[in-house]
Motif scaffolding. Structure first.
Motif, PDB file in Angstrom:
ATOM      1  N   LEU A   1      54.600 -70.299  93.189  1.00  0.00           N
ATOM      2  CA  LEU A   1      54.132 -69.040  92.611  1.00  0.00           C
ATOM      3  C   LEU A   1      52.635 -69.115  92.324  1.00  0.00           C
ATOM      4  CD1 LEU A   1      57.084 -68.220  90.232  1.00  0.00           C
ATOM      5  CD2 LEU A   1      56.383 -67.031  92.304  1.00  0.00           C
ATOM      6  N   PRO A   2      51.903 -68.076  92.711  1.00  0.00           N
ATOM      7  CA  PRO A   2      50.463 -68.079  92.484  1.00  0.00           C
ATOM      8  C   PRO A   2      50.146 -67.951  91.004  1.00  0.00           C
ATOM      9  CG  PRO A   2      51.186 -65.930  93.270  1.00  0.00           C
ATOM     10  CD  PRO A   2      52.378 -66.833  93.349  1.00  0.00           C
TER      11      PRO A   2
ATOM     12  N   MET B   1      58.952 -63.931  90.926  1.00  0.00           N
ATOM     13  CA  MET B   1      58.526 -63.115  92.057  1.00  0.00           C
ATOM     14  C   MET B   1      59.686 -62.948  93.000  1.00  0.00           C
ATOM     15  SD  MET B   1      55.203 -63.399  94.413  1.00  0.00           S
ATOM     16  CE  MET B   1      54.806 -62.054  95.538  1.00  0.00           C
TER      17      MET B   1
ATOM     18  N   HIS C   1      57.097 -71.988  99.270  1.00  0.00           N
ATOM     19  CA  HIS C   1      55.969 -71.406  98.554  1.00  0.00           C
ATOM     20  C   HIS C   1      56.038 -71.774  97.081  1.00  0.00           C
ATOM     21  CE1 HIS C   1      56.285 -68.537 101.995  1.00  0.00           C
ATOM     22  NE2 HIS C   1      54.967 -68.645 101.957  1.00  0.00           N
TER      23      HIS C   1
END
Ligand SMILES: [Mn+2]
Ligand SMILES: [Mn+2]
Ligand SMILES: [Zn+2]
Ligand SMILES: [Zn+2]
Lengths: 146, 146
Positions: B108-109, B124, B106
């Motif tokens: 990080l948004p 996060m 993933h």
DNA sequence: AGATAAATGCAACAGTGTTGCAGAAAGGAG
DNA sequence: CTCCTTTCTGCAACACTGTTGCATTTATCT
């Protein structure tokens, strides 16, 4: 809703210390370290009492907590019933003034993890320079170069 | 790429302590606390040296760090050039075994914050029970009820 | 008011992370 | 290789967060 009212809605005892501590948190409405809370308290409360009270508030669900970039817990109370209140929002930490704020307008994104893994919660902290400190810095620069 | 090679690609001096520390990090490839690193080091290195070395690695960009749920920094080295390597990925922390893992798949948004605010980075951390501990727990329960 | 359960304050502790300083070691020049 | 300078390492001391055990005080109920 003030501190007294909130505390009476729980099963825990109403004491002057607790009312004072929750009062400080409700007044600031941003995540505060034990030290910041203590500084805004009238008289010589014991460190340990403060820690225990904050943990109790957390257990009762009347505050949420986030860890800041220095590794200290910060506790925050919002109006109960506020959307995203139990802490399900990201936070911003300023490295200049050290303050933290709740980004209540965002919610934490969901991430897929492996099959067996149990996700019980998540924290997201953005860090940098807050609006106030950024503005101050800019005007200082301008003053210097003039 | 081994520790020696990586260190020689930087401007800092190559020393046995540094090679050993980076070696440990490269071997585990998950975010480790100073204590975990120290435990996997051969002999009596000083705490302070370890802290200073990890900070130096961070400054040189050969490790990234995350704060765990106990407020301690964890340092991690991946292959340089790995996508999302400078720490731009979320992490998972297990409250049972205390280990942390990188969720490298993933990223990080991105979150919109106020206009003047300067976001320099973000962290996060998801927390809960890791795969290994969850499986162990399940089989223990099953054994108990049989 | 008195009894009881819980809250507070105090002392002591464990752990992380930092600083200042003196001695040891690395890397470069001759 | 030897000397020199720079920087690394280890030690002592410190600041701070957070925890535990225990004695005393206080809130709440009868
Ligand atoms: Mn918040
Ligand atoms: Mn990572
Ligand atoms: Zn600020
Ligand atoms: Zn685990």
């Amino acid at each position: 809703m003030d501190a007294r009212e909130i505390l009476q809605n729980t099963s825990i005892r109403l004491t002057p210390v607790r009312e004072a501590i929750l009062g400080v948190l409700l007044n600031e409405r941003c995540p505060m370290s034990y030290r910041e809370v203590a500084a805004r308290l009238p008289g010589g409360q014991d460190r340990v009492t403060l820690y225990r009270t904050l943990s109790l508030f957390l257990k009762e669900g009347i505050v949420h907590r986030v860890m800041d970039m220095k590794g200290t817990w910060r506790f925050c109370a919002h109006d109960p019933g506020h959307p995203g209140c139990p802490g399900n929002h990201p936070h911003f930490a300023c490295r200049v003034c050290g303050r933290m704020e709740c980004l209540m307008e965002h919610s934490l994104p969901h991430l897929e993890v492996g099959p067996e893994t149990v996700v019980e919660g998540k924290h997201m902290v953005l860090y940098g320079i807050c609006r106030g400190c950024a503005v101050k810095k800019t005007s200082k620069k301008e003053a210097g170069s003039s």
